[in-house]
Design a protein around this motif. Structure first.
Motif, PDB file in Angstrom:
ATOM      1  N   SER A   4       0.814  -1.188   0.000  1.00 35.32           N
ATOM      2  CA  SER A   4       0.000   0.000   0.000  1.00 35.32           C
ATOM      3  C   SER A   4       0.845   1.233   0.000  1.00 35.32           C
ATOM      4  N   SER A   5       0.186   2.358   0.201  1.00 36.36           N
ATOM      5  CA  SER A   5       0.874   3.623   0.049  1.00 36.36           C
ATOM      6  C   SER A   5       0.948   4.393   1.331  1.00 36.36           C
ATOM      7  N   ALA A   6       1.884   5.313   1.357  1.00 36.13           N
ATOM      8  CA  ALA A   6       1.858   6.347   2.367  1.00 36.13           C
ATOM      9  C   ALA A   6       1.632   7.629   1.613  1.00 36.13           C
ATOM     10  N   ALA A   7       0.534   8.255   1.800  1.00 39.48           N
ATOM     11  CA  ALA A   7       0.238   9.440   1.026  1.00 39.48           C
ATOM     12  C   ALA A   7       0.764  10.664   1.717  1.00 39.48           C
ATOM     13  N   ALA A   8       0.918  11.734   0.933  1.00 38.97           N
ATOM     14  CA  ALA A   8       1.488  12.951   1.464  1.00 38.97           C
ATOM     15  C   ALA A   8       0.564  13.579   2.479  1.00 38.97           C
ATOM     16  N   VAL A   9      -0.733  13.529   2.226  1.00 33.97           N
ATOM     17  CA  VAL A   9      -1.646  14.089   3.198  1.00 33.97           C
ATOM     18  C   VAL A   9      -1.958  12.988   4.212  1.00 33.97           C
ATOM     19  N   THR A  10      -3.201  12.540   4.319  1.00 35.48           N
ATOM     20  CA  THR A  10      -3.479  11.520   5.325  1.00 35.48           C
ATOM     21  C   THR A  10      -4.037  10.251   4.692  1.00 35.48           C
ATOM     22  N   ALA A  11      -3.710   9.979   3.451  1.00 37.01           N
ATOM     23  CA  ALA A  11      -4.181   8.741   2.825  1.00 37.01           C
ATOM     24  C   ALA A  11      -3.614   7.550   3.582  1.00 37.01           C
ATOM     25  N   LYS A  12      -4.490   6.616   3.880  1.00 38.01           N
ATOM     26  CA  LYS A  12      -4.131   5.475   4.720  1.00 38.01           C
ATOM     27  C   LYS A  12      -3.455   4.379   3.904  1.00 38.01           C
ATOM     28  N   GLU A  68       8.441   3.783   5.982  1.00 36.15           N
ATOM     29  CA  GLU A  68       8.212   5.161   5.522  1.00 36.15           C
ATOM     30  C   GLU A  68       6.724   5.436   5.343  1.00 36.15           C
ATOM     31  N   ARG A  69       6.019   4.531   4.674  1.00 35.67           N
ATOM     32  CA  ARG A  69       4.605   4.743   4.377  1.00 35.67           C
ATOM     33  C   ARG A  69       3.766   4.788   5.651  1.00 35.67           C
ATOM     34  N   LEU A  70       4.036   3.867   6.565  1.00 40.56           N
ATOM     35  CA  LEU A  70       3.226   3.798   7.777  1.00 40.56           C
ATOM     36  C   LEU A  70       3.531   4.961   8.715  1.00 40.56           C
ATOM     37  N   PHE A  71       4.811   5.287   8.884  1.00 40.55           N
ATOM     38  CA  PHE A  71       5.144   6.445   9.710  1.00 40.55           C
ATOM     39  C   PHE A  71       4.508   7.716   9.144  1.00 40.55           C
ATOM     40  N   ALA A  72       4.547   7.890   7.826  1.00 40.14           N
ATOM     41  CA  ALA A  72       3.992   9.101   7.221  1.00 40.14           C
ATOM     42  C   ALA A  72       2.507   9.228   7.518  1.00 40.14           C
ATOM     43  N   ARG A  89      12.908  10.038   4.361  1.00 40.43           N
ATOM     44  CA  ARG A  89      11.910   9.626   3.381  1.00 40.43           C
ATOM     45  C   ARG A  89      10.494   9.818   3.930  1.00 40.43           C
ATOM     46  N   THR A  90      10.296   9.628   5.233  1.00 41.77           N
ATOM     47  CA  THR A  90       8.989   9.889   5.821  1.00 41.77           C
ATOM     48  C   THR A  90       8.637  11.362   5.693  1.00 41.77           C
ATOM     49  N   THR A 111       1.820   9.247  -4.432  1.00 45.89           N
ATOM     50  CA  THR A 111       1.575   8.880  -3.039  1.00 45.89           C
ATOM     51  C   THR A 111       2.708   8.087  -2.410  1.00 45.89           C
ATOM     52  N   GLY A 112       3.587   7.520  -3.219  1.00 41.30           N
ATOM     53  CA  GLY A 112       4.626   6.652  -2.684  1.00 41.30           C
ATOM     54  C   GLY A 112       4.171   5.228  -2.473  1.00 41.30           C
ATOM     55  N   GLY A 113       2.915   4.907  -2.848  1.00 43.15           N
ATOM     56  CA  GLY A 113       2.380   3.572  -2.647  1.00 43.15           C
ATOM     57  C   GLY A 113       3.103   2.535  -3.484  1.00 43.15           C
TER      58      GLY A 113
END
Length: 726
Positions: free
Chosen positions: A193-201, A325-329, A380-381, A411-413
């Motif tokens: 999955s992704s870590a989005a720049a805003v709050t995408a889960k 990175e994705r989860l921390f973001a 990266r986060t 999104t980095g996903g």
């Protein structure tokens, strides 16, 4: 069901907690303790009860007559004690726990037997007091001390060494068989999955998906605290597990934490596997500040992510780093945490917002090689949280670590596609477009087969990633002379029905090429139909490139051909779509003079000035180094004279080591240039944004730093609705 018995040495249980199938192995030969086969009821995830075995340990001198525990015997003057071989029922986790206080110098080793062969001796960290509920908490009452758990292949015997003497009271071996589920091999098999720049889960696989038996944890709601930061852990144990092993490994850790250590639930808030998949840990809501049992003294103010495996001598996989990175973001964006700053934890140390377990206690966790990556994870986060997500996206397909991956630049996903033996970049082609007509950009993977090629659709998941787990076959071309190497594909809505179609250019043995359209029906790509015959008139498959762009603003994607000229230079032809065929090619730009070169230029399509007509941008190699970017603005009936929009002859820019596409990253109505540029020091790449002002491109800004371990060679990019072929 498996027949079980209650162990006399089990930890005291809080009211309401039911111990999942405690299998007392002592005496090991007791009749009736026969494990019956687990009944499989389908591939849907279901709760799986673990089988727990406990073996009390005693020294030879303290052994009581009739005792059926494991005997620790002296192995010499060193004072080290060792058990005999202890035959057991099958298990996949081994650990040692105790009720009293261990000697400060106590060390523990274990080895296990699988398929008749003994493993090497592994030291089990006994500094695991730092991995525990906070002192004075209700969860800490009645909990047991213990080593780190050792994850092993299915084993049927164990030996333990302890040094020096002076055993703590209540010391025992805890073994866990996580049980089996037919869903273990399918849950989360393909999608990260992704870590989005805003709050995408990010996509987080649930407790139900790893088969959590909710009856063994303490009932009711957990405690909630604050999220001021986060900790990086590793679980220790094997690194060679398969995807289907992961749910069972998590169930083993869950059972050990609850039944071996006496905690209310699994200690970690999240777990990550080596494939980059994220799994829900402790119950209570992944978006909430659930108090865990992972970092003594910090549990009420931080969450923990633990990767399955050991990273003391092995570099962490790129997918693991990306998952952190994705989860921390996402979590930090929810709770307002800045990843590059320090946190003054109440009554504790001031630590970086992203810390390793060892920063808060006397432990090697998370392993030196993973710990060394923390500065990169922090950077990266921060970059992911600061990335602006616009209307357009850029998909990337590449191979690394023996696997093929898809990445959303916006999104980095990251999504796992499959092994590179099946999805090699040399045998796969990435396309982008709105296949489902829902306004989001999907992807299509064109794959070479022994008899032709296939077209698979990968839908966009609104949480911010390409959902490869939902990949579906939309077309198989196994007859009619179809060839992957003799064709190339594009995506765009050439029929005007709101669904992006596939357009194939196919080399002909008699010369020239044919243009086929695979119409999108909404559920598949229809059989290809010839829309244009270019077998005559000097047309060449090998000396031309194509892209799709709505040149005249009628809502239909048109074909644009860049064609090499025998006299030098290049010309741009427009094949306007009627909705059912392509009109005769019309010359829209003649670049046979002025130093233009087909082999030293490439073209991409996009609306760079925001007038609703798609333009062409040419990247052109320069003799004195670097390159320049030219804009050929569409008038609706031709391209205007090329205008210099950016000079990249200095600053280390390289035409040969870069690729460009156009997409509206910042959602301002103008398509920007996005460049993937090789990082010569690592072999990876950086993503640069050249923001369009409507009259030129601003100086390139770093949009994405070097991607962890992702090679530039072989990587492919595609825009969600427009893509340029090589």
């Amino acid at each position: 069901m498996r027949r079980t018995a209650t162990s006399p040495s089990q930890p005291s249980q809080r009211r309401g907690r039911r111990v999942g199938r405690l299998l007392a192995t002592l005496p090991l030969g007791v009749a009736g303790l026969v494990a019956l086969p687990t009944v499989q009821v389908g591939a849907e995830p279901r709760p799986v009860e673990p089988v727990i075995q406990t073996i009390p340990l005693e020294t030879a001198g303290n052994r009581e007559r009739g005792s059926s525990g494991g005997t620790l015997r002296s192995t010499g003057p060193s004072g080290r004690l060792e058990t005999d071989t202890l035959e057991t029922k099958p298990f996949q986790l081994a650990a040692v726990t105790w009720a009293g206080t261990p000697n400060a110098d106590m060390a523990v080793w274990a080895r296990t037997r699988a398929d008749g062969r003994w493993s090497s001796w592994t030291e089990l960290s006994v500094d695991d007091a730092d991995h525990a509920p906070d002192a004075g908490s209700a969860e800490a009452e009645g909990s047991r001390g213990g080593t780190e758990p050792l994850i092993v292949p299915e084993s049927d015997a164990v030996q333990v060494r302890v040094a020096p003497g002076g055993l703590p009271t209540g010391i025992r071996i805890d073994l866990v068989d996580p049980g089996d589920s037919s869903a273990d091999g399918t849950v989360g098999a393909a999608s990260l999955s992704s870590a989005a720049a805003v709050t995408a889960k990010p996509q987080i696989f649930t407790r139900a998906q790893w088969g959590a038996d909710e009856t063994i944890r303490e009932p009711g709601d957990p405690d909630y605290g604050q999220v001021l930061g986060g900790f990086v852990h590793h679980t220790a144990g094997i690194n060679s597990y398969s995807q289907s092993d992961v749910p069972g490994i998590i169930r083993s850790i869950y059972a050990y934490h609850v039944n071996g250590r006496g905690w209310r639930d699994i200690g970690y808030n999240f777990l990550v596997d080596r494939f980059g998949r994220i799994w829900e840990g402790r119950y209570g809501g992944v978006d909430r500040a659930v108090v865990g049992a992972h970092t003594l003294g910090y549990n009420s103010y931080a969450f923990a992510i633990s990767v399955l495996g050991t990273y003391t001598a092995k570099q962490p996989e790129p997918a693991v780093l990306n998952a952190y990175e994705r989860l921390f973001a996402w979590k930090f964006s929810l709770h307002g945490v800045k990843p590059t700053e320090s946190v003054a934890y109440p009554d504790q140390e001031t630590l970086p917002a992203i810390s390793g377990h060892r920063d808060a206690g006397s432990t090697e966790c998370p392993g030196q090689l993973l710990y060394d990556k923390l500065p990169t994870i922090r950077a990266r986060t921060a970059a992911t949280m600061g990335r602006q997500v616009g209307a357009g996206d850029l998909a990337i397909f590449d191979n690394t670590g023996g696997s093929a991956w898809m990445t959303s630049v916006a999104t980095g996903g990251v999504s796992w596609v499959g092994p590179d033996s099946t999805w090699a970049t040399s045998a796969t082609r990435l396309l982008g477009g709105d296949v489902e007509g829902d306004g989001t950009g999907d992807a299509v993977l064109v794959r070479r087969t022994s008899v032709g090629l296939t077209l698979d659709v990968v839908p966009w998941q609104t949480d911010g990633y390409y959902d490869t787990s939902a990949r579906s076959r939309w077309s198989t071309l196994s007859s009619g002379g179809w060839s992957f190497t003799a064709s190339r594909q594009l995506m765009g809505d050439v029929t005007g029905d709101g669904l992006d179609d596939v357009v194939s250019l196919h080399r002909q043995s008699t010369g020239g090429l044919l243009v086929f359209v695979h119409r999108n029906t909404g559920a598949s790509f229809a059989a290809p139909v010839v829309w244009q015959d270019l077998r005559t008139g000097g047309w060449s498959f090998d000396n031309s490139r194509q892209t799709l762009a709505d040149l005249d603003g009628d809502g239909l994607s048109d074909l644009v051909s860049s064609h090499a000229q025998s006299t030098g230079g290049v010309v741009l032809w427009a094949h306007l779509s009627t909705g059912s065929s392509l009109r005769k090619p019309a010359l829209w730009a003649d670049q046979r003079t002025g130093g233009w070169s087909y082999s030293s230029s490439r073209q991409a399509a996009g609306d760079v000035n925001g007038d609703g007509l798609l333009d062409i941008v040419s990247s052109h190699r320069q003799r004195d180094g670097g390159m320049v970017l030219w804009a050929h603005l569409s008038t609706g009936s031709s391209f205007g004279s090329p205008a210099l929009w950016q000079d990249l002859r200095t600053g280390g820019w390289s035409y040969a080591n870069s690729k460009q596409l156009l997409v509206d990253i910042d959602d301002d109505g103008r398509d920007d240039v996005v460049t993937a540029h090789r990082d010569t020091s690592t072999g990876g790449y950086r993503i640069w944004l050249h923001d369009s002002t409507g009259a030129s491109f601003r100086s390139p800004s770093l949009y994405w730093a070097v991607i962890f371990g992702r090679p530039y060679d072989g990587m492919q990019m595609a825009v969600s609705s427009r893509t340029m072929t090589k």
